[in-house]
Design an enzyme around this catalytic site. Structure first.
Site, PDB file in Angstrom:
ATOM      1  CG  ASN A  48      -7.375   7.541   1.361  1.00  0.00           C
ATOM      2  OD1 ASN A  48      -6.983   6.513   0.826  1.00  0.00           O
ATOM      3  ND2 ASN A  48      -6.546   8.470   1.806  1.00  0.00           N
TER       4      ASN A  48
ATOM      5  CG  HIS B 275       1.161   7.448 -11.345  1.00  0.00           C
ATOM      6  ND1 HIS B 275       1.535   8.268 -10.311  1.00  0.00           N
ATOM      7  CD2 HIS B 275       1.816   7.922 -12.442  1.00  0.00           C
ATOM      8  CE1 HIS B 275       2.383   9.173 -10.745  1.00  0.00           C
ATOM      9  NE2 HIS B 275       2.566   8.997 -12.041  1.00  0.00           N
TER      10      HIS B 275
ATOM     11  CG  HIS C 238      -3.439   1.840   0.373  1.00  0.00           C
ATOM     12  ND1 HIS C 238      -4.645   2.090   0.987  1.00  0.00           N
ATOM     13  CD2 HIS C 238      -2.846   3.055   0.203  1.00  0.00           C
ATOM     14  CE1 HIS C 238      -4.782   3.395   1.169  1.00  0.00           C
ATOM     15  NE2 HIS C 238      -3.703   4.004   0.713  1.00  0.00           N
TER      16      HIS C 238
END
Length: 757
Positions: free
Chosen positions: A204, A396, A132
């Protein structure tokens, strides 16, 4: 109209987009314009304070490193003062010359300004993300509908609660310098700054992943990244190591077929679905738990590029997706998504309709578990500093808030462990939560001290528990005072093993579900993608092994790819699953809003500008962005209402437009010859400018609606395009625009893509 149509309301900003020549009349705002005020011709010499940000820009909220609102203007976090200074605030008289012993003498060691300037420059770059790395992001707000309150006690999901967010979109495989439009999975990561702390939904644009266990994550990324000996190919899966891995590791089959579909090349971040991938556990105020999957549903629908468009864009505008996002926000066409949840009973086996909910390579079709909308996300401000915000934002999966808990998905467990490691490496130490973009908006009293880049100035003498010297502070919270308490789930007893449950062994039924759910044209694109990607591999064994995998999805898919590779199609090694399609997986067949769509208006100086103005006004009224394309930059027409040109025949390509309107038949530009612009070749009297013909034929080939009148018929005839063909409108402007809008709502003229199947 303007109150309901932000694009129309900022029409003056749109029409000046990317001036290619000097404009006449008042200064116009420009999407993508680098500064809020245009510069003067000569270098300014009168000291002035730093420029304010542009109207579309915002920065992190003004909170302290420990989450306290400061009430400070965001400008207080930016550079200040009219004079150049050192990092210590000492004003600088000269930053063009090193301190030397005479004009031709050696540079002196005592030049502290030189040392500081070079030291900081040498350390400007931080390690890029392992995955990413290439991304873009924006600020926004999430407004809860309150419909999730029955299943979650999370405060930000209560009715009408508005929560600031920061959303980052990204590719997976490429480096920071790679192109936006490569075939790849996209990240869709959202940071919610809730009153109870930060919640990160790190997802995603594909609802499944290549692997079932995080211990395989380095393997799939190493396989997908450039080959380690040559560091090529960049940002691509069309190479041997990727296909070697996924053909051997067949649990990757489901994600791979999504990647080979149109989902692998989104039209825009604004038109991209998002998924939380994993199953999470929600808990409500009564302690009742529910298993859920998170979905982001774009208001504009889910749309993709065709492969040739993606390839052209990677060359002519590798920043296409980030430019599209930033320009849409600046123009007032704010992207929106609804957050939705699929809910499942929290049973002991954690399955639903025979689908293992802990397997991240599986979906639950929406026909079995509908997605319920729980809130609206609106992105309404661009970053004011890309590095400070987009590069330094740290997500996170373990950033959870009361009411949302993790499950035993082994991939999620590994992500919860791994994400802290990567942030420590990238951001220089454990204090990355104190960077402005990462700061929580809830009070922080964590007893964590010191470390690299500590910016909080802690007080007290007892950062430990229990203590009496600080009055016992901080104290533990209970469930009644907002503590995060893990759901006390029963953990099955057993032996320590490195195994997966038997339910994880089915690697082909869901890829077959995806294939059967596609329309004929979408299946053709999947066949083409597999054929192209495998055609880039050198090793025959890898191609043959992948065909064996495809045979277990569908015989026709395998046979058609085999034809393209010049290989024999193998038979399936097991009976194909008898499975019902899920029509909701298809991107074709519905209609969607047109907000922010980009329309190219092709014309020239000889055309009646009243027609051009009328088209431009109609496009704005529909909430879309009109860009005028002509032979040269500057303005068209005379008098008090000239039309600004945003693109020229030299700078425009069809791939940046969703549809084209030809107002008249433009004549060849003065630069329409090969030595000046290779696209022009040799002008033909019967065609006009060959670059305009290229615009038309490319748009037609990519299934886009095209309209024209006032002599444009000759151009269409030269391109071999005639009246009556799907998506071709040759009539006067008053009739053409309504037809064009109707076609655009379906994204493409799909009838123009005949399928063999």
């Amino acid at each position: 109209m303007s109150e309901k149509n932000p694009v129309k309301a900022v029409a003056d900003k749109i029409v000046g987009a990317m001036h290619t020549g000097p404009a006449e009349g008042p200064e116009e705002g420009v999407p993508g314009k680098p500064a809020p005020v245009s510069p003067q011709l000569v270098e300014p010499t009168t000291p002035v304070e730093p420029m304010p940000p542009k109207a579309d820009q915002n920065g992190p909220e003004s909170v302290s490193p420990t989450g306290q609102p400061t009430g400070a203007d965001q400008a207080r976090m930016a550079q200040s003062g009219a004079y150049l200074t050192t990092a210590q605030g000492v004003r600088v008289a000269d930053s063009d010359h090193s301190l030397k012993a005479g004009p031709r003498g050696p540079v002196l060691l005592q030049d502290h300004h030189l040392r500081e300037k070079l030291m900081h420059f040498d350390h400007e770059r931080i390690p890029e993300r392992v995955v990413h790395a290439r991304g873009a992001a924006a600020h926004g707000v999430f407004q809860s509908y309150g419909t999730a309150q029955a299943v979650s006690k999370a405060a930000f999901l209560a009715r009408d609660v508005e929560t600031p967010v920061f959303v980052r979109f990204s590719t997976v495989l490429g480096s920071r310098g790679s192109a936006d439009t490569v075939r790849d999975t996209r990240g869709f990561a959202t940071k919610f700054y809730t009153e109870e702390g930060v919640f990160d939904l790190v997802g995603n644009n594909i609802p499944v992943f290549f692997i079932q266990d995080a211990i395989k994550f380095p393997d799939i990324i190493h396989a997908g990244k450039p080959h380690p000996d040559r560091e090529i190919p960049q940002a691509q899966s069309a190479h041997d190591t990727f296909w070697d891995f996924v053909s051997l590791h067949t649990e990757a089959t489901h994600h791979t077929i999504w990647n080979m579909s149109d989902r692998g090349i989104p039209r825009s971040y604004r038109m991209m679905e998002g998924f939380g991938v994993h199953t999470f556990r929600l808990v409500n105020a009564q302690g009742v738990t529910t298993l859920v999957k998170f979905h982001w549903k774009p208001k504009l629908g889910v749309h993709s590029l065709v492969w040739e468009e993606a390839q052209i864009l990677a060359g002519v505008d590798p920043d296409f997706h980030r430019r599209d996002l930033f320009d849409a926000i600046e123009c007032g066409a704010f992207p929106q998504w609804e957050l939705g949840i699929q809910t499942f009973p929290d049973t002991a086996d954690q399955t639903f309709e025979g689908i293992d909910l802990l397997d991240p390579t599986k979906i639950v079709p929406e026909e079995l578990a509908p997605v319920k909308a729980v809130g609206l996300l609106t992105l309404n401000a661009n970053p004011s500093n890309f590095f400070a915000e987009v590069e330094q934002v740290a997500f996170h999966t373990g950033h959870l808030v009361p009411g949302i808990d993790a499950t035993d998905d082994p991939l999620l467990a590994g992500r919860n462990f791994s994400y802290l490691d990567t942030q420590i490496t990238r951001l220089g130490g454990p204090n990355f939560p104190q960077l402005p973009i990462n700061r929580t908006h809830a009070p922080v009293n964590d007893m964590l001290r010191d470390g690299m880049h500590q910016t909080a100035v802690h007080r007290g003498v007892a950062p430990y528990k229990p203590n009496s010297l600080d009055g016992g502070c901080p104290f533990f919270a209970g469930a009644d005072t907002g503590a995060f308490i893990e759901v006390p789930v029963e953990v099955p007893a057993g032996r320590k093993v490195r195994e997966a449950p038997a339910s994880y062994d089915d690697h082909f039924s869901q890829p077959r579900l995806f294939w059967l759910s596609m329309t004929p044209v979408e299946r053709e694109h999947i066949i083409a993608a597999y054929t192209f990607e495998l055609g880039k591999c050198y090793e025959q064994a890898i191609k043959e092994r992948t065909l064996a995998v495809l045979a277990n999805i569908d015989g026709e898919l395998c046979a058609q790819v085999a034809v393209g590779l010049g290989l024999a199609a193998p038979a399936a090694t097991a009976p194909l699953a008898d499975i019902a399609p899920s029509p909701r997986l298809s991107q074709v067949g519905a209609t969607w809003p047109l907000d922010g769509r980009v329309i190219g208006i092709i014309t020239d100086q000889a055309i009646d500008m009243a027609d051009v103005r009328a088209v431009r006004e109609a496009v704005l009224d529909a909430g879309m962005v009109p860009l005028v394309v002509a032979a040269a930059g500057g303005v068209l027409g005379t008098g008090g209402d000239p039309v600004t040109v945003q693109r020229t025949f030299a700078t425009a390509r069809s791939v940046e437009f969703d549809a084209l309107v030809f107002v008249g038949a433009p004549q060849a530009g003065a630069d329409a010859y090969g030595a000046r612009d290779a696209k022009a070749g040799s002008p033909s009297p019967s065609v006009g400018d060959p670059r305009v013909l290229t615009l038309l034929t490319e748009a037609y080939r990519h299934g886009k609606a095209v309209a024209g009148w006032g002599g444009a018929e000759d151009l269409f005839e030269a391109a071999g395009i005639s009246v009556g063909e799907p998506g071709v409108i040759l009539t006067d402007g008053a009739q053409a625009l309504p037809q064009l809008l109707e076609l655009l709502a379906a994204h493409r003229v799909w009838e123009r893509f005949p399928a063999a199947m």
